[in-house]
Design a protein around this motif. Sequence first.
Motif, PDB file in Angstrom:
ATOM      1  N   PHE A   1      -6.556  -2.713   4.068  1.00  0.00           N
ATOM      2  CA  PHE A   1      -6.990  -2.797   2.679  1.00  0.00           C
ATOM      3  C   PHE A   1      -6.585  -1.517   1.961  1.00  0.00           C
ATOM      4  O   PHE A   1      -6.739  -0.414   2.507  1.00  0.00           O
ATOM      5  CB  PHE A   1      -8.513  -2.931   2.593  1.00  0.00           C
ATOM      6  N   SER A   2      -6.088  -1.639   0.740  1.00  0.00           N
ATOM      7  CA  SER A   2      -5.790  -0.450  -0.057  1.00  0.00           C
ATOM      8  C   SER A   2      -7.084   0.261  -0.411  1.00  0.00           C
ATOM      9  O   SER A   2      -8.178  -0.307  -0.307  1.00  0.00           O
ATOM     10  CB  SER A   2      -5.036  -0.834  -1.336  1.00  0.00           C
ATOM     11  N   ARG A   3      -6.973   1.502  -0.860  1.00  0.00           N
ATOM     12  CA  ARG A   3      -8.161   2.252  -1.252  1.00  0.00           C
ATOM     13  C   ARG A   3      -8.897   1.563  -2.395  1.00  0.00           C
ATOM     14  O   ARG A   3     -10.132   1.503  -2.402  1.00  0.00           O
ATOM     15  CB  ARG A   3      -7.766   3.677  -1.660  1.00  0.00           C
ATOM     16  N   MET A   4      -8.156   1.023  -3.363  1.00  0.00           N
ATOM     17  CA  MET A   4      -8.795   0.326  -4.483  1.00  0.00           C
ATOM     18  C   MET A   4      -9.550  -0.905  -3.998  1.00  0.00           C
ATOM     19  O   MET A   4     -10.675  -1.178  -4.450  1.00  0.00           O
ATOM     20  CB  MET A   4      -7.753  -0.081  -5.518  1.00  0.00           C
ATOM     21  N   ALA A   5      -8.934  -1.649  -3.081  1.00  0.00           N
ATOM     22  CA  ALA A   5      -9.600  -2.835  -2.552  1.00  0.00           C
ATOM     23  C   ALA A   5     -10.879  -2.458  -1.820  1.00  0.00           C
ATOM     24  O   ALA A   5     -11.914  -3.121  -1.955  1.00  0.00           O
ATOM     25  CB  ALA A   5      -8.658  -3.597  -1.623  1.00  0.00           C
TER      26      ALA A   5
ATOM     27  N   VAL B   1     -21.208  -3.860   8.409  1.00  0.00           N
ATOM     28  CA  VAL B   1     -20.157  -4.819   8.076  1.00  0.00           C
ATOM     29  C   VAL B   1     -18.803  -4.247   8.486  1.00  0.00           C
ATOM     30  O   VAL B   1     -18.498  -3.090   8.220  1.00  0.00           O
ATOM     31  CB  VAL B   1     -20.148  -5.130   6.563  1.00  0.00           C
ATOM     32  N   GLU B   2     -18.004  -5.063   9.150  1.00  0.00           N
ATOM     33  CA  GLU B   2     -16.634  -4.690   9.503  1.00  0.00           C
ATOM     34  C   GLU B   2     -15.679  -5.714   8.913  1.00  0.00           C
ATOM     35  O   GLU B   2     -15.926  -6.915   8.981  1.00  0.00           O
ATOM     36  CB  GLU B   2     -16.461  -4.622  11.023  1.00  0.00           C
ATOM     37  N   LEU B   3     -14.594  -5.218   8.336  1.00  0.00           N
ATOM     38  CA  LEU B   3     -13.601  -6.082   7.699  1.00  0.00           C
ATOM     39  C   LEU B   3     -12.222  -5.788   8.272  1.00  0.00           C
ATOM     40  O   LEU B   3     -11.856  -4.621   8.457  1.00  0.00           O
ATOM     41  CB  LEU B   3     -13.589  -5.854   6.191  1.00  0.00           C
ATOM     42  N   ALA B   4     -11.472  -6.842   8.542  1.00  0.00           N
ATOM     43  CA  ALA B   4     -10.132  -6.672   9.099  1.00  0.00           C
ATOM     44  C   ALA B   4      -9.175  -7.681   8.489  1.00  0.00           C
ATOM     45  O   ALA B   4      -9.556  -8.813   8.174  1.00  0.00           O
ATOM     46  CB  ALA B   4     -10.164  -6.835  10.616  1.00  0.00           C
ATOM     47  N   VAL B   5      -7.929  -7.255   8.304  1.00  0.00           N
ATOM     48  CA  VAL B   5      -6.847  -8.128   7.854  1.00  0.00           C
ATOM     49  C   VAL B   5      -6.041  -8.503   9.095  1.00  0.00           C
ATOM     50  O   VAL B   5      -5.359  -7.651   9.661  1.00  0.00           O
ATOM     51  CB  VAL B   5      -5.940  -7.423   6.827  1.00  0.00           C
ATOM     52  N   PRO B   6      -6.109  -9.748   9.556  1.00  0.00           N
ATOM     53  CA  PRO B   6      -5.513 -10.104  10.844  1.00  0.00           C
ATOM     54  C   PRO B   6      -4.037 -10.466  10.792  1.00  0.00           C
ATOM     55  O   PRO B   6      -3.570 -11.322  11.542  1.00  0.00           O
ATOM     56  CB  PRO B   6      -6.365 -11.309  11.277  1.00  0.00           C
TER      57      PRO B   6
END
Length: 227
Positions: free
Chosen positions: A79-83, A107-112
Amino acid sequence: MLCWLPSIQTRAFLTAFLLAISLFEGQVYGASREQLIPILGVSTGQNQVGTVSYVRVSFDERQDQAGLMLHFHSTPGRFSRMAQTSIEQAIRRSARSLGISTDSWTVELAVPYEGMTIYGDSVSAMVSLSIAAMAQGKTVPTGHVLTGTVTPEGEIGPVGSVPLKIQAARAAKLRRVVVSKQTPATERTGNLPVSIQISPVQSVPEAFDALTDSSPTKPAMIEAEPR
């Protein structure tokens, strides 16, 4: 906005594979509340097209009240800093609008997707309301997606390229796209097939109900956001 444009075949294979893994993990590790959620975007470059990708969201509720703990994985995608900033703001604003506390959330978020970067703020409402649903023991039904931001007043803010995103959602066989009521009517009603439902909403509770197929949620009293 998304930076990465794989072939249609590659995207279809990855999506099917990830959804299969998500279903398996949901059965085996149901208590961890992990889910793949769809997000709408547009490709970069001159000839932009709408895209549907997926983000992996993991949610846990701790015993302590030490505050929201949010972690963004940097691989395989990022994720970009803005995102990241817009998602964190949206999580806090959505929870406040729904009258729930984030103090015990991890919460953990990942772009797979290898090499993909998610830019902008249009994914923030979808991510934040999916997390709010998890916190209340609910899930966003397969085929539902939201594109928009969350304002300090607890409303769903409009974003750009809505027609392209709706076309991509239809191609991916999603059934409902939730958008801000502030989106121009021509962008959310013009030349659209009957196979997809467009749900314009104004507030976070309205968006939550549309996403989760819930009965109307009573909005919480919104205090001014600290500056």
